[in-house]
Design an enzyme around this catalytic site. Structure first.
Site, PDB file in Angstrom:
ATOM      1  N   ARG A 103     -11.135   7.742   3.331  1.00 23.20           N
ATOM      2  CA  ARG A 103     -11.192   6.545   2.116  1.00 23.20           C
ATOM      3  C   ARG A 103     -12.221   6.188   1.594  1.00 23.20           C
ATOM      4  O   ARG A 103     -12.088   4.885   0.929  1.00 23.20           O
ATOM      5  CB  ARG A 103     -10.136   5.633   2.978  1.00 23.20           C
ATOM      6  CG  ARG A 103      -8.957   5.808   3.564  1.00 23.20           C
ATOM      7  CD  ARG A 103      -7.829   4.726   3.394  1.00 23.20           C
ATOM      8  NE  ARG A 103      -7.026   4.685   4.589  1.00 23.20           N
ATOM      9  CZ  ARG A 103      -6.051   5.446   4.659  1.00 23.20           C
ATOM     10  NH1 ARG A 103      -5.856   6.160   3.492  1.00 23.20           N
ATOM     11  NH2 ARG A 103      -5.167   5.248   5.495  1.00 23.20           N
ATOM     12  N   LYS A 140     -12.904  -4.848   1.218  1.00 22.54           N
ATOM     13  CA  LYS A 140     -12.078  -3.909   2.288  1.00 22.54           C
ATOM     14  C   LYS A 140     -12.955  -2.795   2.556  1.00 22.54           C
ATOM     15  O   LYS A 140     -13.256  -1.966   1.606  1.00 22.54           O
ATOM     16  CB  LYS A 140     -10.537  -3.607   2.057  1.00 22.54           C
ATOM     17  CG  LYS A 140      -9.995  -2.579   3.100  1.00 22.54           C
ATOM     18  CD  LYS A 140      -8.786  -2.353   2.724  1.00 22.54           C
ATOM     19  CE  LYS A 140      -8.146  -1.314   3.739  1.00 22.54           C
ATOM     20  NZ  LYS A 140      -6.613  -0.890   3.349  1.00 22.54           N
ATOM     21  N   CYS A 175       0.803  -1.222   0.059  1.00 20.13           N
ATOM     22  CA  CYS A 175      -0.075  -0.059  -0.022  1.00 20.13           C
ATOM     23  C   CYS A 175       0.948   1.122  -0.080  1.00 20.13           C
ATOM     24  O   CYS A 175       2.060   1.002   0.353  1.00 20.13           O
ATOM     25  CB  CYS A 175      -0.896  -0.032   1.331  1.00 20.13           C
ATOM     26  SG  CYS A 175      -2.132   1.160   0.978  1.00 20.13           S
ATOM     27  N   SER A 205      -7.155  -3.671  13.924  1.00 20.88           N
ATOM     28  CA  SER A 205      -6.791  -2.978  15.080  1.00 20.88           C
ATOM     29  C   SER A 205      -7.836  -2.724  16.247  1.00 20.88           C
ATOM     30  O   SER A 205      -7.865  -3.102  17.164  1.00 20.88           O
ATOM     31  CB  SER A 205      -5.965  -1.814  14.912  1.00 20.88           C
ATOM     32  OG  SER A 205      -6.623  -0.940  13.964  1.00 20.88           O
ATOM     33  N   LYS A 240     -11.809  -7.905   5.147  1.00 25.68           N
ATOM     34  CA  LYS A 240     -11.747  -6.750   6.327  1.00 25.68           C
ATOM     35  C   LYS A 240     -12.524  -5.950   6.503  1.00 25.68           C
ATOM     36  O   LYS A 240     -12.908  -4.918   5.585  1.00 25.68           O
ATOM     37  CB  LYS A 240     -10.274  -6.398   5.680  1.00 25.68           C
ATOM     38  CG  LYS A 240      -9.451  -5.374   6.674  1.00 25.68           C
ATOM     39  CD  LYS A 240      -8.154  -4.960   6.171  1.00 25.68           C
ATOM     40  CE  LYS A 240      -7.650  -3.903   6.744  1.00 25.68           C
ATOM     41  NZ  LYS A 240      -6.521  -2.979   6.254  1.00 25.68           N
TER      42      LYS A 240
HETATM   43  C1  PBG Z   1      -3.427   0.134   4.460  1.00 27.77           C
HETATM   44  C2  PBG Z   1      -4.143  -0.857   5.862  1.00 27.77           C
HETATM   45  C3  PBG Z   1      -4.987  -0.301   6.751  1.00 27.77           C
HETATM   46  C4  PBG Z   1      -5.028  -1.616   7.460  1.00 27.77           C
HETATM   47  C5  PBG Z   1      -4.366  -2.601   6.792  1.00 27.77           C
HETATM   48  N1  PBG Z   1      -3.632  -2.025   5.844  1.00 27.77           N
HETATM   49  C6  PBG Z   1      -5.682   0.909   6.950  1.00 27.77           C
HETATM   50  C7  PBG Z   1      -6.347   1.767   6.285  1.00 27.77           C
HETATM   51  O1  PBG Z   1      -7.151   1.085   5.290  1.00 27.77           O
HETATM   52  O2  PBG Z   1      -6.723   2.701   6.735  1.00 27.77           O
HETATM   53  C8  PBG Z   1      -5.850  -1.723   8.699  1.00 27.77           C
HETATM   54  C9  PBG Z   1      -5.399  -2.721   9.729  1.00 27.77           C
HETATM   55  C10 PBG Z   1      -5.965  -2.666  10.985  1.00 27.77           C
HETATM   56  O3  PBG Z   1      -6.613  -1.771  11.361  1.00 27.77           O
HETATM   57  O4  PBG Z   1      -5.498  -3.651  11.881  1.00 27.77           O
HETATM   58  N2  PBG Z   1      -4.181   0.836   3.690  1.00 27.77           N
END
Ligand code: PBG
Length: 334
Positions: free
Chosen positions: A227, A205, A126, A284, A258
């Site tokens: 986003r 996602k 990313c 997270s 996710k």
């Molecule tokens: C990158 C990404 C994100 C997560 C994993 N890869 C964050 C986002 O999209 O802002 C989130 C992982 C997590 O919250 O544990 N784009």
């Protein structure tokens, strides 16, 4: 099956069989084991650095020497895989740190594969951690102000993936959600001789509030806007299936959903529709919720964590990315 019409046994008999612990294990419909878990790790420059992430107790930004210690513990606990996120020394508007051969993730992959050759190293592809504005793609000035430019971002994502492959990554996991990135990455990997390197695509996602703590961990909160132009609306499931179908056509080997807990139905549909190896990312916020409640004595941390992971398996995930991987692996052993 019509359950109501069956079961001619006398009603005085308990309907739920009183299994012994052994028999319960033998007939369990779902199992959870350490070999299905992937541990996310955050790598940053420096030496002997272990910077705690306040919103994720027990999770750190690690310099490469510390990263190896952490990964060694994971291997010892029986966790077979890690997924790497980088915190680069500098950010800019072209995400140079993402695809530099000497980038932080590239260095970390080399060091990990050398120290722990059997560890499966997945790299998250990313741009957000490397962009000064924190978005997952290039930002151009559009008719209505700054906007993420999908197609120009693909070249950079593909370059990033190839640089991870050259460093020795075992699986490439694009998480940016730009349209067409799986095809772009597949094409570049193939052209560079990495035809056999699998892609685990973040196919479905969602634009989720549960990523909050990660953005502190990876220092990747968007500096303007959000986003939602490239991540999915939490109201939609069919859209997720279309995304997954496209990623399969483009060459994805493993489909990832996710977040996990709030999207168990989506995991189930992705698995049952395509029958592909399916991964789920327990993000997270899912981790921090349990940690916070447990620290107040409101939840039994071990039981709640294992139950959440088991439910993700029950929904249909073959693999689970989880910050609890090492703890869970130890609990499962004990
Ligand atoms: C990158 C990404 C994100 C997560 C994993 N890869 C964050 C986002 O999209 O802002 C989130 C992982 C997590 O919250 O544990 N784009």
């Amino acid at each position: 099956m019509n359950f109501a019409a069956s079961a001619p046994f006398p009603l005085s008999r308990p309907r739920r069989l009183r299994y012994s612990a052994t028999l319960r294990l033998m007939v369990a419909e779902t199992s959870l084991s350490a070999r299905q878990l992937i541990l996310p790790l955050f790598v940053r420059p420096g030496k002997k650095e272990r910077r705690p992430i306040l919103s994720m107790p027990g999770v750190f930004q690690l310099s490469i020497d510390e990263l190896i210690k952490e990964a060694t513990q994971a291997v010892e606990a029986g966790v077979p895989a890690v997924i790497l996120f980088g915190i680069p020394p500098h950010k800019d508007i072209r995400a140079r740190g993402a695809y530099s051969p000497k980038g932080i993730v590239q260095q970390a992959v080399r060091a990990l594969k050398k120290a722990l050759p059997d560890l499966l190293v997945v790299t998250d592809v990313c741009l957000c951690e490397y962009m000064s504005h924190g978005h997952c793609g290039l930002v151009h000035e559009g008719p209505r102000g700054p906007a993420v430019a999908n197609d120009p971002s693909l070249t950079l994502l593909a370059k990033t993936a190839v640089s991870h492959a050259e460093a020795g990554a075992d699986v490439i996991a694009p998480s940016d959600m730009m349209d067409g990135r799986v095809a772009a990455i597949r094409r570049s990997l193939d052209a560079e001789g990495f035809q056999d390197l699998p892609i685990m695509s973040y196919a479905v996602k969602f634009a989720s509030a549960f990523y909050g703590p990660f953005r502190e961990a990876a220092e990747s909160a968007p500096q303007f806007g959000d986003r939602r132009s490239y991540q999915m609306d939490p109201a939609n499931t069919n859209e997720g299936l279309r995304e997954a179908a496209l990623d399969i056509q483009e060459g994805a080997d493993i489909l990832l959903v996710k977040p996990a807990l709030a999207y168990l139905d989506v995991i189930h549909r992705v698995k049952s529709t395509f029958g592909y190896p399916t991964a789920a990312y327990a993000v997270s916020g899912e981790f921090s919720m349990i940690k916070a409640a447990a620290s107040k004595g409101w939840l039994d941390e071990r039981a709640a964590t294992l139950e959440a992971l088991l439910s993700i398996r029950r929904a249909g995930a073959d693999l689970i990315i989880t910050y609890s991987a090492v703890e869970a692996a130890r609990w499962l052993k004990g």
